[in-house]
Design a protein around this motif. Structure first.
Motif, PDB file in Angstrom:
ATOM      1  N   ALA A   1      -4.742 -15.251 -26.278  1.00  0.00           N
ATOM      2  CA  ALA A   1      -3.438 -14.530 -26.789  1.00  0.00           C
ATOM      3  C   ALA A   1      -3.026 -15.078 -28.293  1.00  0.00           C
ATOM      4  N   ARG A   2      -2.830 -16.975 -27.892  1.00  0.00           N
ATOM      5  CA  ARG A   2      -2.509 -18.094 -29.062  1.00  0.00           C
ATOM      6  C   ARG A   2      -3.499 -17.516 -30.666  1.00  0.00           C
ATOM      7  N   LEU A   3      -5.014 -17.683 -30.382  1.00  0.00           N
ATOM      8  CA  LEU A   3      -5.992 -17.276 -30.575  1.00  0.00           C
ATOM      9  C   LEU A   3      -6.108 -15.597 -31.887  1.00  0.00           C
ATOM     10  N   ARG A   4      -5.326 -14.610 -30.760  1.00  0.00           N
ATOM     11  CA  ARG A   4      -5.033 -13.783 -31.560  1.00  0.00           C
ATOM     12  C   ARG A   4      -4.035 -13.319 -31.637  1.00  0.00           C
ATOM     13  N   ASP A   5      -3.238 -14.034 -31.706  1.00  0.00           N
ATOM     14  CA  ASP A   5      -1.429 -14.037 -32.308  1.00  0.00           C
ATOM     15  C   ASP A   5      -1.913 -14.685 -33.934  1.00  0.00           C
ATOM     16  N   ALA A   6      -3.233 -15.882 -33.665  1.00  0.00           N
ATOM     17  CA  ALA A   6      -3.703 -16.271 -35.064  1.00  0.00           C
ATOM     18  C   ALA A   6      -4.245 -15.520 -36.085  1.00  0.00           C
ATOM     19  N   PHE A   7      -5.730 -15.444 -35.471  1.00  0.00           N
ATOM     20  CA  PHE A   7      -6.474 -14.238 -35.772  1.00  0.00           C
ATOM     21  C   PHE A   7      -6.638 -13.280 -35.330  1.00  0.00           C
ATOM     22  N   PRO A   8      -5.628 -12.357 -35.890  1.00  0.00           N
ATOM     23  CA  PRO A   8      -5.918 -10.554 -35.056  1.00  0.00           C
ATOM     24  C   PRO A   8      -7.055 -10.052 -34.867  1.00  0.00           C
ATOM     25  N   GLY A   9      -8.562 -10.360 -35.527  1.00  0.00           N
ATOM     26  CA  GLY A   9      -9.730  -9.556 -35.198  1.00  0.00           C
ATOM     27  C   GLY A   9     -10.469 -10.370 -34.555  1.00  0.00           C
ATOM     28  N   ILE A  10     -10.102 -11.472 -34.289  1.00  0.00           N
ATOM     29  CA  ILE A  10     -10.979 -12.136 -33.306  1.00  0.00           C
ATOM     30  C   ILE A  10     -11.503 -11.081 -32.017  1.00  0.00           C
ATOM     31  N   VAL A  11     -13.101 -11.450 -31.604  1.00  0.00           N
ATOM     32  CA  VAL A  11     -13.523 -10.915 -30.956  1.00  0.00           C
ATOM     33  C   VAL A  11     -13.374 -11.931 -29.479  1.00  0.00           C
ATOM     34  N   GLY A  12     -13.214 -10.473 -28.379  1.00  0.00           N
ATOM     35  CA  GLY A  12     -13.225 -11.407 -26.558  1.00  0.00           C
ATOM     36  C   GLY A  12     -13.862 -10.501 -26.117  1.00  0.00           C
ATOM     37  N   TYR A  13     -14.022 -10.601 -24.583  1.00  0.00           N
ATOM     38  CA  TYR A  13     -14.180 -10.023 -23.574  1.00  0.00           C
ATOM     39  C   TYR A  13     -13.577 -10.921 -22.018  1.00  0.00           C
ATOM     40  N   PRO A  14     -12.780 -10.036 -21.703  1.00  0.00           N
ATOM     41  CA  PRO A  14     -12.504 -10.207 -20.193  1.00  0.00           C
ATOM     42  C   PRO A  14     -14.070 -10.836 -19.414  1.00  0.00           C
ATOM     43  N   VAL A  15     -13.812 -12.054 -18.436  1.00  0.00           N
ATOM     44  CA  VAL A  15     -15.256 -12.569 -18.026  1.00  0.00           C
ATOM     45  C   VAL A  15     -13.993 -13.042 -16.561  1.00  0.00           C
ATOM     46  N   ASP A  16     -14.580 -13.676 -15.371  1.00  0.00           N
ATOM     47  CA  ASP A  16     -14.092 -14.566 -14.886  1.00  0.00           C
ATOM     48  C   ASP A  16     -13.347 -15.630 -15.495  1.00  0.00           C
ATOM     49  N   GLY A  17     -12.286 -16.240 -15.654  1.00  0.00           N
ATOM     50  CA  GLY A  17     -12.069 -17.478 -15.361  1.00  0.00           C
ATOM     51  C   GLY A  17     -11.034 -17.428 -17.251  1.00  0.00           C
ATOM     52  N   GLY A  18     -11.419 -17.007 -17.918  1.00  0.00           N
ATOM     53  CA  GLY A  18     -10.871 -16.475 -18.727  1.00  0.00           C
ATOM     54  C   GLY A  18     -11.541 -14.822 -19.957  1.00  0.00           C
ATOM     55  N   VAL A  19     -11.718 -15.461 -21.376  1.00  0.00           N
ATOM     56  CA  VAL A  19     -12.072 -14.713 -22.412  1.00  0.00           C
ATOM     57  C   VAL A  19     -13.105 -15.736 -22.825  1.00  0.00           C
ATOM     58  N   LYS A  20     -14.185 -14.630 -22.767  1.00  0.00           N
ATOM     59  CA  LYS A  20     -15.651 -14.405 -23.260  1.00  0.00           C
ATOM     60  C   LYS A  20     -15.290 -14.512 -24.509  1.00  0.00           C
ATOM     61  N   LEU A  21     -14.993 -15.584 -25.959  1.00  0.00           N
ATOM     62  CA  LEU A  21     -14.806 -14.980 -27.226  1.00  0.00           C
ATOM     63  C   LEU A  21     -16.965 -15.044 -27.706  1.00  0.00           C
ATOM     64  N   ALA A  22     -16.704 -14.779 -28.667  1.00  0.00           N
ATOM     65  CA  ALA A  22     -18.153 -14.281 -29.722  1.00  0.00           C
ATOM     66  C   ALA A  22     -18.371 -14.672 -30.503  1.00  0.00           C
ATOM     67  N   ALA A  23     -19.768 -16.505 -30.415  1.00  0.00           N
ATOM     68  CA  ALA A  23     -19.508 -17.100 -31.281  1.00  0.00           C
ATOM     69  C   ALA A  23     -19.615 -16.980 -32.213  1.00  0.00           C
ATOM     70  N   GLY A  24     -20.926 -15.717 -32.424  1.00  0.00           N
ATOM     71  CA  GLY A  24     -21.222 -15.317 -34.025  1.00  0.00           C
ATOM     72  C   GLY A  24     -19.697 -15.204 -34.850  1.00  0.00           C
ATOM     73  N   TRP A  25     -18.472 -14.530 -34.026  1.00  0.00           N
ATOM     74  CA  TRP A  25     -17.853 -14.017 -34.865  1.00  0.00           C
ATOM     75  C   TRP A  25     -16.756 -15.557 -35.171  1.00  0.00           C
ATOM     76  N   LEU A  26     -16.502 -16.285 -34.972  1.00  0.00           N
ATOM     77  CA  LEU A  26     -16.391 -17.838 -35.136  1.00  0.00           C
ATOM     78  C   LEU A  26     -17.083 -18.281 -36.125  1.00  0.00           C
ATOM     79  N   ILE A  27     -18.434 -18.474 -36.022  1.00  0.00           N
ATOM     80  CA  ILE A  27     -19.127 -18.655 -37.520  1.00  0.00           C
ATOM     81  C   ILE A  27     -18.783 -18.073 -38.544  1.00  0.00           C
ATOM     82  N   GLU A  28     -19.033 -16.862 -38.490  1.00  0.00           N
ATOM     83  CA  GLU A  28     -19.356 -16.076 -39.463  1.00  0.00           C
ATOM     84  C   GLU A  28     -17.599 -16.415 -40.482  1.00  0.00           C
TER      85      GLU A  28
END
Length: 337
Positions: free
Chosen positions: A250-277
């Motif tokens: 939620a904090r990251l989404r506020d700071a970076f509205p385009g961030i890509v994430g998918y709900p999983v057990d234990g939290g949200v999985k981020l798209a590493a490729g998006w972060l790197i790009e």
């Protein structure tokens, strides 16, 4: 006794195409050959090499490198719902997938065109397009290097996680996988909701897909996104997709509205490729080491890069993602060095 090469190049045995050498290089096609080689090279440093598709050499190997070439595919039993298929650890993974598809055995279609060998698949619980090995895995046989005994590992014994198993952590370097048995379905349950599979099937004009059609869609998607190791040295995705707590996302989404994430057990999985790009690495090149222009998760060797150059590039990427997002990436590729 298999032939043993001395001071042999490993360039042709790793998909990065890194030109390092092994003090000794050989292969084994059976448990008996493996036992004989271990006896003759006791107390020598040992590296077991499968398809070489998930490894980065940063130095020469001052020890014995053994290529696993155990082959064979056989049905061990079947019932009304499943076929139990055993494959030698040295079988090519994609060839095995195609073998299953030709016989209408379902479960592996989303894992088409993944490079590497059958034996490497459970080591890191390979996965793609919504499916992981653990969903079709039944058991495997593994040879204990110190005890010289064969153990059978069930699904629970392997403790599969995201690109994880007991063979990467708890038992790292202790076992050699000899064969793997899969439980494949006679009645397909298709997984077409992940990524662009449905879209690709639509492009193919397929309204009622078969497992063969799903496989073809996956192959087309992978070929459009990922470079062919035969053309450009690479090991596929170099980094894992990190998981963060929901509050952190939620904090990251506020700071970076385009961030890509998918709900999983234990939290949200981020798209590493998006972060790197977002950190500007996509398409980056320094000498012959680079970050691929189509997929930021893939580090590449354009020809003569050394393993250390690619490793150093990965370290710069890790640091930049941590500095900008506060997220720590983890390498998926095994580093030898």
């Amino acid at each position: 006794m298999p032939h043993i090469l001395e001071n042999a190049t490993l360039k042709g045995y790793n998909t990065f195409g890194i030109d390092v050498s092994a003090r000794w290089l050989s292969s084994f096609g059976s448990q008996e050959e493996l036992t004989a080689l271990l006896r003759d090279f006791s107390n020598r440093p040992l590296l077991i090499l499968g398809g070489g598709s998930n490894i980065l050499f940063t130095r020469d190997v001052d020890g014995l490198v053994l290529r696993n070439e155990i082959k064979g595919i056989e049905v061990v039993r079947e019932d009304g719902h499943y076929v139990y298929v055993r494959a030698g650890a040295g079988e090519n993974w994609h060839v095995f997938v195609q073998h299953a598809l030709q016989r209408n055995w379902a479960g592996l279609e989303n894992l088409s065109l993944i490079p590497g060998s059958v034996g490497a698949a459970p080591m890191q619980n390979i996965g793609a397009y919504g499916v992981e090995i653990k969903e079709v895995f039944y058991e495997l046989s593994a040879y204990h290097l110190d005890e010289h005994k064969v153990y059978t590992f069930s699904l629970n014994d392997c403790a599969f996680g995201y690109r994880e198993s007991v063979f990467k952590r708890r038992y790292k370097g202790q076992f050699v996988i000899l064969d793997v048995t899969f439980r494949l379905s006679k009645v397909p349950k298709l997984h077409t909701e992940y990524g662009a599979i449905r879209e690709e099937l639509d492009k193919m004009g397929i309204e009622k897909p078969t497992i063969q059609a799903v496989s073809e869609a996956v192959i087309r998607i992978r070929q459009s996104k990922l470079p062919d190791p035969a053309q450009i040295g690479n090991a596929g995705s170099f980094f894992k997709n990190p998981t963060v707590p929901a509050g952190e996302f939620a904090r990251l989404r506020d700071a970076f509205p385009g961030i890509v994430g998918y709900p999983v057990d234990g939290g949200v999985k981020l798209a590493a490729g998006w972060l790197i790009e977002q950190c500007g690495w996509k398409g980056y090149r320094k000498g012959d080491a680079g970050c691929h222009a189509r997929q930021a998760l893939v580090l590449v060797n354009y020809g003569q890069a050394g393993g250390r150059e690619i490793y150093d590039l990965s370290e710069e990427i890790l640091q930049s993602v941590k500095a900008r997002f506060g997220v720590e990436l983890e390498r998926e590729v095994n580093i030898i060095g």
